[in-house]
Write an enzyme that holds these catalytic residues in place. Structure first.
Site, PDB file in Angstrom:
ATOM      1  N   GLY A 111      54.034  41.959  40.898  1.00 54.25           N
ATOM      2  CA  GLY A 111      55.443  41.587  40.924  1.00 54.25           C
ATOM      3  C   GLY A 111      56.064  41.246  39.586  1.00 54.25           C
ATOM      4  CE1 TYR A 116      39.106  41.827  48.578  1.00 51.24           C
ATOM      5  CE2 TYR A 116      39.852  43.744  49.787  1.00 51.24           C
ATOM      6  CZ  TYR A 116      39.481  43.154  48.592  1.00 51.24           C
ATOM      7  OH  TYR A 116      39.492  43.902  47.437  1.00 51.24           O
TER       8      TYR A 116
END
Length: 316
Positions: free
Chosen positions: A229, A55
């Site tokens: 989203g 990450y």
């Protein structure tokens, strides 16, 4: 209403921390940003933080380690989960998967250094490596556990036969499988009702994986649990618009937020799915508070209404 004892609890996904996905180092702004996100997660009662060695090219773990360095007592209040097994592309080679024993060990050692801790609570193997030797993996994991470097193990993005093969070589139990699951990514659910229909072949989720995990006590974690989203401002299809409206309506009727409704939909499933909250925005993290503090308040009918509206067609 307080959350049920033993109910599936959300965890915080740290992929959004640490700045960009480039090789440049992070700075004070990235540490401040991470601190605000982590404080918001702690504020709503989250105690497990999910990482991966890749990450932000290691910067997500490193900024989290900065926070632990500033507040050492925090380590005893939380659990740290990280992953290994993906090697990002660079100037010399393409991206690849690597679950060779030496790579797993090196990844763990580097994660421990970046995170500024002496033990990883849970290590997940990030993706299946077709060249991996399960006996070599098992030997490495067992060694890491016996040396006190990792407490427990799991997998990510693996199906039932892959898990079973690895477990057959490993005495320690695999305790987690992390998969993409949400009201938008529903193939894990669709597969179970499209049996004996012409649409069954259109679903890519591996058959039997959900059931295998449930039968063997392997906890299911859902990454991208807030549907990225699609039901909170990024709708593009008729079904997404109608689902967003339904989510908003249910949230208003139950005195909560749309984010909570999306997480409750996962938590309501009897597989006891643990959502990973991946937003780096403190306000959106805080909007998930009720998914930590309250048991899912979706009726049987409301849960199905969300599913059917999101799929944009009746059930078979």
């Amino acid at each position: 209403m307080s959350a049920k004892a033993g109910a599936a609890r959300p965890l915080y996904g740290c992929m959004g921390l640490g700045g960009d996905w480039n090789a440049e180092d992070y700075g004070s702004a990235e540490v401040t940003h991470a601190e605000a996100a982590v404080e918001a997660a702690l504020e709503i009662g989250i105690t497990t933080f999910d990482h991966a060695d890749i990450y932000r090219r290691g910067k997500s773990e490193a900024v989290f380690g900065e926070l632990l360095g500033r507040n050492p007592s925090l380590r005893g209040q939380i659990e740290i989960q990280t992953k290994c097994g993906i090697r990002l592309a660079d100037a010399h080679r393409a991206g690849m998967y690597d679950l060779r024993g030496n790579h797993i060990r090196t990844s763990v050692e580097e994660s421990l250094t970046r995170l500024r801790t002496d033990v990883i609570d849970t290590l997940l193997l990030h993706r299946p490596d077709p060249l991996a030797d399960p006996s070599e993996i098992a030997e490495t994991l067992t060694s890491l556990h016996s040396q006190g470097m990792v407490r427990q193990f799991g997998v990510s993005n693996m199906d039932a036969p892959q898990i079973a093969l690895l477990q057959s070589h490993l005495e320690l139990p695999l305790v987690v499988n992390q998969l993409e699951m949400s009201l938008h990514r529903r193939d894990w659910l669709e597969l179970g009702v499209l049996v004996n229909t012409t649409h069954a072949t259109e679903v890519g989720f591996p058959n039997g994986t959900l059931e295998h995990c449930r039968m063997h006590g392997i906890r299911l974690q859902a990454w991208a649990s807030l549907a990225q989203g699609k039901y909170s401002g990024l709708q593009s299809t008729t079904a997404e618009h109608e689902t967003a409206q339904l989510v908003e309506k249910l949230a208003e009727s139950k005195g909560t937020t749309p984010e909570t409704i999306l997480l409750w939909w996962l938590q309501r499933h009897p597989a006891r799915i643990e959502p990973v909250i991946g937003s780096a925005r403190p306000d959106r993290i805080r909007s998930c508070r009720d998914a930590v503090e309250r048991a899912p308040e979706l009726s049987h009918e409301e849960w199905y209404e969300l599913w059917i509206t999101a799929r944009g067609a009746p059930l078979p």
